[in-house]
Scaffold this active site. Sequence first.
Site, PDB file in Angstrom:
ATOM      1  N   SER A  19       0.842  -1.199   0.000  1.00  0.00           N
ATOM      2  CA  SER A  19       0.000   0.000   0.000  1.00  0.00           C
ATOM      3  C   SER A  19       0.874   1.244   0.000  1.00  0.00           C
ATOM      4  O   SER A  19       2.026   1.215   0.449  1.00  0.00           O
ATOM      5  CB  SER A  19      -0.891   0.015   1.251  1.00  0.00           C
ATOM      6  OG  SER A  19      -1.580   1.243   1.373  1.00  0.00           O
TER       7      SER A  19
ATOM      8  N   TYR B 137      -2.294   0.077  10.505  1.00  0.00           N
ATOM      9  CA  TYR B 137      -2.211  -0.423   9.133  1.00  0.00           C
ATOM     10  C   TYR B 137      -0.876  -0.102   8.450  1.00  0.00           C
ATOM     11  O   TYR B 137      -0.266  -0.984   7.845  1.00  0.00           O
ATOM     12  CB  TYR B 137      -3.390   0.136   8.343  1.00  0.00           C
ATOM     13  CG  TYR B 137      -3.522  -0.345   6.923  1.00  0.00           C
ATOM     14  CD1 TYR B 137      -3.998  -1.624   6.629  1.00  0.00           C
ATOM     15  CD2 TYR B 137      -3.209   0.495   5.858  1.00  0.00           C
ATOM     16  CE1 TYR B 137      -4.150  -2.045   5.322  1.00  0.00           C
ATOM     17  CE2 TYR B 137      -3.356   0.090   4.549  1.00  0.00           C
ATOM     18  CZ  TYR B 137      -3.833  -1.186   4.281  1.00  0.00           C
ATOM     19  OH  TYR B 137      -3.979  -1.592   2.982  1.00  0.00           O
TER      20      TYR B 137
END
Length: 268
Positions: free
Chosen positions: A153, A166
Amino acid sequence: MTDQSLQVQASVTGRLQGKVAIVTGSTLGIGAAIARLFLQQGARVVLNSHKHDETATRIIAELGSESCFFIQGDVADAAAMRSVVEQTLARFGKVDVLVNNAGMNVFADPLQMSDEEWQRCFSVDLEGAWNTTRAVLPAMLTQGAGSIINIASVHGHKIIPGCFPYPVAKHALIGLTRSLGIEYAARGIRVNSISPGLIMTEAIQSWFASCPDPVAEQQRQADILPCRRIGEPQEVAYTAVFLASDEARFINATDILIDGGRSQLYHD
């Protein structure tokens, strides 16, 4: 799908002919787009999700064939991932490509986050990729070739406030990519990752729908991007096809950002 992407799809086919791929988290979003495009490019594909729900049933009906089948299993469960690999080998005889796409968002205040939230984030976003990779590596090493693609990501490159933990897991996933890529490079295994930015998946569509003014929020997010538009799942899938193909045979231990240039833009 844009006219440009349709033209690309029509002009390039068969890039994965004869290859066998496992794509985790492949019933929605980026994973589903990768599975579809892999099949279009000639691969045999194993779909995977932690649950056999309505979305799984829908994509099985869409893609299911002699070249594609679904295996339920939670990537956080190492035994389940060994079973996925074993069933793939029994059905197709080999595994050429693994796409570790399964993941989950966990955004919490660091001091208010529960132990369960922390553990679940890492068990899926980091350990999940390792569980499946560890299961598939022996077969790849025996055949002396394989491509492992981790879906990381933009959060693994830049920190966005309010998104902990995250980004921690995604930074670690990129580290896992680089470490394993170097560890097995001389034995024919390539390990790379893709770091998507804002992509119009079902989850993002739902997030926009939950906003007080969905249209305004979507426009605001698009305006942040240098290209002034939100990415499409298929745009990530094309990069996965490239990394899975023999065209990328000298690319290893590398992360590719797909974020429209967002992470390179200076902000006050």
